[in-house]
Design an enzyme around this catalytic site. Structure first.
Site, PDB file in Angstrom:
ATOM      1  CG  ASP A  24      -2.080  -0.832   1.209  1.00 26.48           C
ATOM      2  OD1 ASP A  24      -2.271  -1.516   0.195  1.00 26.48           O
ATOM      3  OD2 ASP A  24      -2.851  -0.826   2.194  1.00 26.48           O
ATOM      4  CE  LYS A  81      -6.980  -1.107  -0.308  1.00 25.06           C
ATOM      5  NZ  LYS A  81      -6.980  -2.578  -0.327  1.00 25.06           N
ATOM      6  N   GLY A 153      -5.237  -3.058   8.702  1.00 21.95           N
ATOM      7  CA  GLY A 153      -4.887  -1.910   9.535  1.00 21.95           C
ATOM      8  C   GLY A 153      -4.642  -2.241  10.993  1.00 21.95           C
ATOM      9  NE  ARG A 165      -3.802 -22.723  10.832  1.00 17.16           N
ATOM     10  CZ  ARG A 165      -2.906 -23.676  10.601  1.00 17.16           C
ATOM     11  NH1 ARG A 165      -3.201 -24.687   9.803  1.00 17.16           N
ATOM     12  NH2 ARG A 165      -1.712 -23.620  11.161  1.00 17.16           N
ATOM     13  N   GLY A 214      -3.055  -7.596   7.966  1.00 20.25           N
ATOM     14  CA  GLY A 214      -2.425  -7.802   9.270  1.00 20.25           C
ATOM     15  C   GLY A 214      -0.951  -8.155   9.255  1.00 20.25           C
ATOM     16  N   GLY A 235      -0.211  -3.687   3.894  1.00 18.85           N
ATOM     17  CA  GLY A 235      -0.801  -2.349   3.899  1.00 18.85           C
ATOM     18  C   GLY A 235      -0.066  -1.467   4.876  1.00 18.85           C
ATOM     19  CB  SER A 236      -1.129  -0.258   8.189  1.00 17.54           C
ATOM     20  OG  SER A 236      -2.453  -0.188   7.691  1.00 17.54           O
TER      21      SER A 236
END
Lengths: 295, 204
Positions: A24, A81, A153, A165, A214, A235-236
């Site tokens: 990101d 996005k 995030g 999973r 995550g 991302g973050s």
């Protein structure tokens, strides 16, 4: 005669991103940092999910000017996005010639009952999923790439692990079912029987499966690859860390060498602090989880 | 050491990043002992190497980070064949590893919306038969310029898209995703010839 926008070309680009990290970025400078660190693509958005979560309000498609600047800054593919169900945003992104559209739960959904008809577009789509049924529904709508939703995030990998999973375990289960059981399972999964049969036969999704939501450390990147992801979205986790450049390189290295703990150790050493991270239980108590958007 | 004539060919696919798994599957279907290459040690004993499609900047950085260049160069200098597809073609060019005397232009055919499939005719010199190959060009490069020693085996709209020089074969498109295995079979034939050449030299 040359043919464009075939499904093979759409999944084909995702095939080329395998083993890599899609990062990101919120401006051209971050895009250059990501490319220099070895990202295989960038996701252009105005705020990373951690900031969207903090700021609240409605999160929409990014400013086209910003996306243009990022396209001009790098030679790797640029994704952007659109809100779930917001096909007009997707039409705008297609005219902008982004390389992939993420119909994303990170943005505020625009339609509570319908996802975008992705077969109607020439540009390929990636969609998030929390389980196998959701992944297969998105594929039946034309998604050419699937990613876990995770919980964007948060810097907390637990949700992405649950989603991966469920998807990989569900595929293993499909392989063991006979024809009659597959029909019942399709009903259970709320997915078209044709797609269910195809997955049972191949033993994998008909499109690439990536992890998102995550990832904050090199070990997170190794974990998701070992659980069956074919590449990672971060991302973050990059630009909210203490040293984005080194964190970006380290996550790229751990994604390639995911099976070699010594390399993951080397990539993890002296990195500085990762992003802070949130406990999912605290977020759930506060309100909506992003992963519950879409169905 | 690479195997003796008659043994299964050992073909490595650079797995730093990209669609290496599709190449491994295709090579296995052709009977090769195919494996992923991530470290210099993984290159030892290979009859042939594939540098796959992916992102050429990512793959180039990984080659540098992981110290793969000397091992790839050693493989090349031993006369063992190399196939570069799409990003792999770029990685082999003059501006990167310099394994082939040509210059590739990145994303020359445009962005994803300009990606295309077409039936591509190959020069008879390629030895893959008269049937055109179904070629998938994805954000594909073409060859801007090349030296006299480079054979152009196919071109699209006047731009070279399949080239060969000595033991290095490179193509702009993705033979690994359209189910036509003739480019991989050609690489394996080149690897068999290299094996025989080495055995002959050793016997002298």
């Amino acid at each position: 005669m040359p043919e464009r926008a075939t499904f093979r070309l759409k999944t084909g680009l995702a095939e080329m991103l395998k083993g890599g990290v899609i990062m990101d970025v919120t401006d051209a400078e971050q895009a250059r940092v990501a490319e220099a660190a070895g990202a295989c693509a960038v996701m252009a958005l105005e705020r990373v999910p951690a900031d969207i979560r903090r700021d609240g309000g409605v999160a929409r498609m990014s400013n086209p000017r910003m996306i243009e600047e990022i396209k001009a800054a790098v030679t790797i593919p640029v994704m952007a996005k659109a809100r779930i169900g917001h096909f007009a945003e997707a039409q705008v992104l297609e005219v902008l010639e982004v390389d992939y559209i993420d119909e994303s739960e990170v943005l505020t959904p625009a339609d509570e009952a319908h996802h975008i008809d992705k077969f109607a577009f020439d540009v390929p789509f990636v969609c998030g999923a929390t389980n196998l049924g959701e992944a297969l529904r998105r594929i039946s709508e034309g998604a050419a790439m699937i990613r876990s939703k995770g919980e964007a995030g948060t810097g907390n990998i637990v949700e992405a692990v649950r989603h991966l999973r469920d998807i990989t375990g569900g595929i293993r289960r499909l392989k063991s079912l006979d024809a009659m059981e597959l029909a019942a399972e399709a009903t259970e999964l709320r997915a078209p029987l044709e797609v269910v049969r195809d997955v049972a036969e191949r033993g994998r999704l008909p499109v690439p499966l990536f992890c998102a939501g995550g990832i904050a450390t090199p070990a997170d990147a190794s974990l998701t690859m070992q659980l069956g992801a074919e590449g990672n979205f971060v991302g973050s986790g990059i630009f909210k860390s203490a040293d984005p450049e080194r964190t970006a390189k380290a996550v790229v290295e751990a994604t390639t060498h995911f099976e070699d703990p010594e390399r993951v150790l080397a990539a993890s050493t002296d990195l500085g602090d990762p992003m802070r991270g949130d406990d999912i239980a605290d977020l759930a108590a506060d309100g909506e989880l992003l992963q519950q958007r879409g169905w | 050491m690479p195997g003796e004539p008659g043994e299964r060919l050992r073909v490595g696919v650079l797995a730093s990043q990209g669609d290496f798994a599709a190449h491994v599957r295709m090579l296995e279907e052709l009977g090769a002992d195919a494996g992923e290459v991530r470290t210099p040690g993984d290159l030892s004993g290979l009859d042939a190497l594939v540098i796959p499609g992916g992102e050429s900047t990512t793959i180039s950085k990984a080659i540098e980070r992981d110290g793969l260049e000397p091992a790839i160069r050693e493989h090349f200098q031993a006369g063992r064949p190399i196939l570069g597809t799409c990003a792999g073609m770029i990685v082999c060019d003059r501006n990167h590893l310099g394994l082939i005397d040509a210059e590739a232009r990145r994303n020359a055919f445009g962005r994803q919306l300009q990606s295309f499939e077409a039936d591509l005719e190959l020069d008879p010199a390629a030895g893959v038969g008269p049937e055109p190959i179904r070629a998938a060009f994805i954000r594909a490069p073409w060859i801007d310029s090349h030296g006299d020693g480079v054979e152009v085996l196919a071109a699209w709209e006047g731009h070279p898209v399949v080239i060969r020089e000595g033991t290095v074969l490179a193509c702009s498109f993705h033979p690994e995703i359209t189910g036509d295995s003739r480019i991989h079979a050609l690489l394996m034939a080149m690897a068999t010839a290299a094996r025989e050449r080495v055995a002959e030299e050793a016997g002298r």
